[in-house]
Design an enzyme around this catalytic site. Structure first.
Site, PDB file in Angstrom:
ATOM      1  N   LYS A 193       4.114  32.381 -26.758  1.00  0.00           N
ATOM      2  CA  LYS A 193       4.346  32.766 -25.359  1.00  0.00           C
ATOM      3  C   LYS A 193       5.823  33.118 -25.193  1.00  0.00           C
ATOM      4  O   LYS A 193       6.712  32.335 -25.565  1.00  0.00           O
ATOM      5  CB  LYS A 193       3.961  31.592 -24.462  1.00  0.00           C
ATOM      6  N   VAL A 194       6.060  34.294 -24.646  1.00  0.00           N
ATOM      7  CA  VAL A 194       7.409  34.862 -24.579  1.00  0.00           C
ATOM      8  C   VAL A 194       7.664  35.313 -23.139  1.00  0.00           C
ATOM      9  O   VAL A 194       6.791  35.926 -22.523  1.00  0.00           O
ATOM     10  CB  VAL A 194       7.495  36.092 -25.531  1.00  0.00           C
TER      11      VAL A 194
END
Ligand code: G3P
Length: 224
Positions: free
Chosen positions: A87-88
């Site tokens: 997750k960015v």
């Protein structure tokens, strides 16, 4: 529509999994902190623990905000388990990181999406998922669900394969409305998933079935 649970609580993940309707898990640094999970080793072990409960995608968020840091952390997270999705955050470096992860076959979830333009950028970089935060948009008197509809339309216009993962869900009707709008995934607190089960007519109907059954059991069988 897939159901993910939005928590880092192993107890809640187990409970949702036991219902037989859970497809995956999303976490974020706030949710990890809520469970008191800190320190590199404990954090990594916690993600492994989650992956051992649910056979589905598990989003694990990077903490770094610079490109190099995100790439380093993301590689470590992705190596933990085949189901980990990195997750960015939606930032310039985040989008660059998504492009590089995609090139290496590492799946990503672009988080903190609050506009259709951001969702388009994340998709162009190859994100597996985008996470529009509908509850937080509602909180500031805008329409979170309208964003889901807009992203769905744009992705469908171009046959974009990035999945729309509706996040920041607050109540059961958010889940139903996301399904109506064609979100691919809703990530929900356990309370919202459990609330979907309830309807007063179901409760009343079941009580009546059982009362009628008990009455029939107590009534002597008439001789023919
Ligand atoms: O997945 C993102 C979500 O956890 C944010 O939810 O309720 O903090 O807006 P919330």
């Amino acid at each position: 529509m897939k159901f993910f649970i939005d928590t880092a609580s192993l107890e809640q993940i187990r409970e949702a999994h036991s219902l037989g309707v859970l497809d995956g898990v999303t976490t974020n640094p706030s949710l990890m902190a809520k469970e008191g999970i800190s320190g590199d080793e404990r954090v990594l072990q916690h993600y492994i623990d989650i992956c051992e409960i649910v056979d589905g995608d598990v989003s694990a968020e990077v903490i770094a905000t610079d490109l190099e840091g995100m790439l380093h952390e993301g590689d470590k997270l992705a190596a933990l388990h085949a189901n980990i999705v990195v997750k960015v955050p939606m930032t310039r470096d985040g989008v660059k990181a998504i492009r590089q992860f995609t090139a290496k076959g590492i799946r990503t979830n672009c988080t903190l999406i609050f506009s259709a333009g951001q969702a388009l950028l994340a998709a162009k970089a190859g994100a597996t998922y985008v996470s529009p935060f509908i509850g937080r948009l509602d909180d500031i008197s805008t329409d979170g669900l309208a964003l889901i509809e807009q992203i769905r339309e744009i992705y469908d216009n171009y046959g974009i394969g990035t999945q729309v993962l509706a996040a920041s869900i607050r109540h059961p009707m958010h889940i139903v409305q996301c399904a109506e709008l064609g979100a691919d995934v809703a990530t929900c607190p356990l309370s919202a998933i459990l609330a979907l089960f309830d309807h007063p007519l179901t409760t009343i109907g079941l009580e009546k079935f059982l009362a009628d059954h008990r009455k029939a059991e107590q009534t002597p069988v008439k001789a023919k």
